[in-house]
Write an enzyme that holds these catalytic residues in place. Structure first.
Site, PDB file in Angstrom:
ATOM      1  N   CYS A  80       0.798  -1.224   0.000  1.00 49.42           N
ATOM      2  CA  CYS A  80       0.000   0.000   0.000  1.00 49.42           C
ATOM      3  C   CYS A  80       0.834   1.279   0.000  1.00 49.42           C
ATOM      4  CB  CYS A  80      -0.986   0.000   1.168  1.00 49.42           C
ATOM      5  SG  CYS A  80      -0.227   0.099   2.809  1.00 49.42           S
ATOM      6  N   HIS A 117      -2.096   0.899   6.914  1.00 53.89           N
ATOM      7  CA  HIS A 117      -2.609   1.010   5.554  1.00 53.89           C
ATOM      8  C   HIS A 117      -2.675   2.474   5.149  1.00 53.89           C
ATOM      9  CE1 HIS A 117      -4.537  -0.093   1.905  1.00 53.89           C
ATOM     10  NE2 HIS A 117      -5.687   0.504   2.191  1.00 53.89           N
ATOM     11  N   ASP A 137      -8.227   4.118  -2.932  1.00 55.31           N
ATOM     12  CA  ASP A 137      -7.583   3.015  -2.205  1.00 55.31           C
ATOM     13  C   ASP A 137      -6.986   2.056  -3.224  1.00 55.31           C
ATOM     14  OD1 ASP A 137      -6.751   1.211  -0.330  1.00 55.31           O
ATOM     15  OD2 ASP A 137      -8.744   0.629   0.356  1.00 55.31           O
TER      16      ASP A 137
END
Length: 295
Positions: A80, A117, A137
């Site tokens: 991420c 994250h 995302d």
């Protein structure tokens, strides 16, 4: 040259033509909601999620030139912090307002988990301030295909994959009014809370801190085995150690068991990740050593 104070995402350093070619986007790049949706979908379905650098014995470098060299110029992916670092720089280059956020991955867990994250709160330029922004995302590995509007409780269906953003509240003895957001994902058994996050701005230096824990701590899930994902509109491919699963939008899943020596071919065929001979040796040696050390 002015001193880099750590603000912003260094969009001026992005090789935009190379990025657009990597993700297969040849359309409009004006900073509109339509462009944002198209780029999010292109990025998510083109660049895989992977933590292999840890298995290969190298640090995960979040400098923009290193991220571009790995995710754009080579047939590799990242996790991420790498994905979000790159996407933030691209969006900034195009003129979007970009604010990074830190999320706690829960996957239905009730206990407090660390912020591991990275997400983005994005606005096209010159939009009314009371108009909801977008949650991007691109670094989770399993979608969403497109960004989600910050609209409480709105459910969206993206080619059969379901997502929902809603406001959440974490109540503790010392902070009874910590209000944030939750991202939910639809599974075979209904909605599952995927992660929670507060609307507090996060900076590049924070990414460095989070990244160090995720890539080095024995308590991190990413330091023990390969974890790779490839997301398309039709299927989610996941490699967890030597076990592979392929999940479809209707929730059905196929599972496959591989050997350690199968992994290079599986990575190339199903995930588009091609390792050179030296990295193949490093990966298989890591896996064999890990198995020998496991009681």
């Amino acid at each position: 040259m002015s001193e880099d104070l750590g603000y912003g995402w260094q969009g001026d350093l992005v090789d935009l033509p190379a990025y657009l070619e990597r993700v297969g986007h040849d359309g409009d790049v004006a900073p509109t909601p339509a462009t944002l949706r198209a780029l999010h979908r292109a990025h998510t379905t083109s660049i895989p999620f992977e933590n292999l650098e840890i298995m290969l014995g190298r640090p995960v470098d979040l400098a923009l030139d290193a991220v571009q060299a790995k995710l754009v110029q080579r047939p590799r992916g990242g996790y991420c912090f790498e994905h979000t670092r790159l996407f933030a720089a691209v969006l900034e280059r195009l003129g979007y307002e970009v604010v990074a956020l830190a999320g706690r991955v829960t996957l239905g867990a009730r206990k407090i988990l660390p912020s591991t994250h990275a997400l983005l709160h994005v606005r096209p330029p010159d939009r009314p301030r009371d108009e909801p922004g977008w949650l991007c995302d691109v670094g989770f590995g399993s979608g969403p295909l497109e960004p989600l509007r910050f609209r409480d409780g709105e459910e969206v269906d993206q080619d059969g994959w379901g997502y929902r953003l809603q406001r959440g509240r974490t109540v503790t003895a010392w902070s009874p009014h910590t209000v944030g957001w939750e991202l939910h994902q639809r599974g075979p058994d209904g909605w599952v809370q995927r992660h929670t996050f507060a609307m507090n701005e996060t900076f590049r230096v924070d990414f460095d801190l989070f990244n160090y824990f995720v890539s080095t701590s024995p308590h991190s899930p990413f330091t023990t085995r390969p974890f790779v994902q490839k997301f398309t509109r039709d299927a989610l491919y996941v490699l967890d150690g030597t076990n592979e699963s392929v999940t479809y939008p209707d929730g059905t899943t196929k599972r496959y068991a591989h050997t350690v020596d199968d992994l290079p071919d599986v990575l190339a065929k199903d995930f588009g990740i091609v390792l050179d001979d030296a990295d193949i040796t490093r990966l298989t040696d890591f896996m064999h050593t890990r198995r020998e050390a496991t009681p």
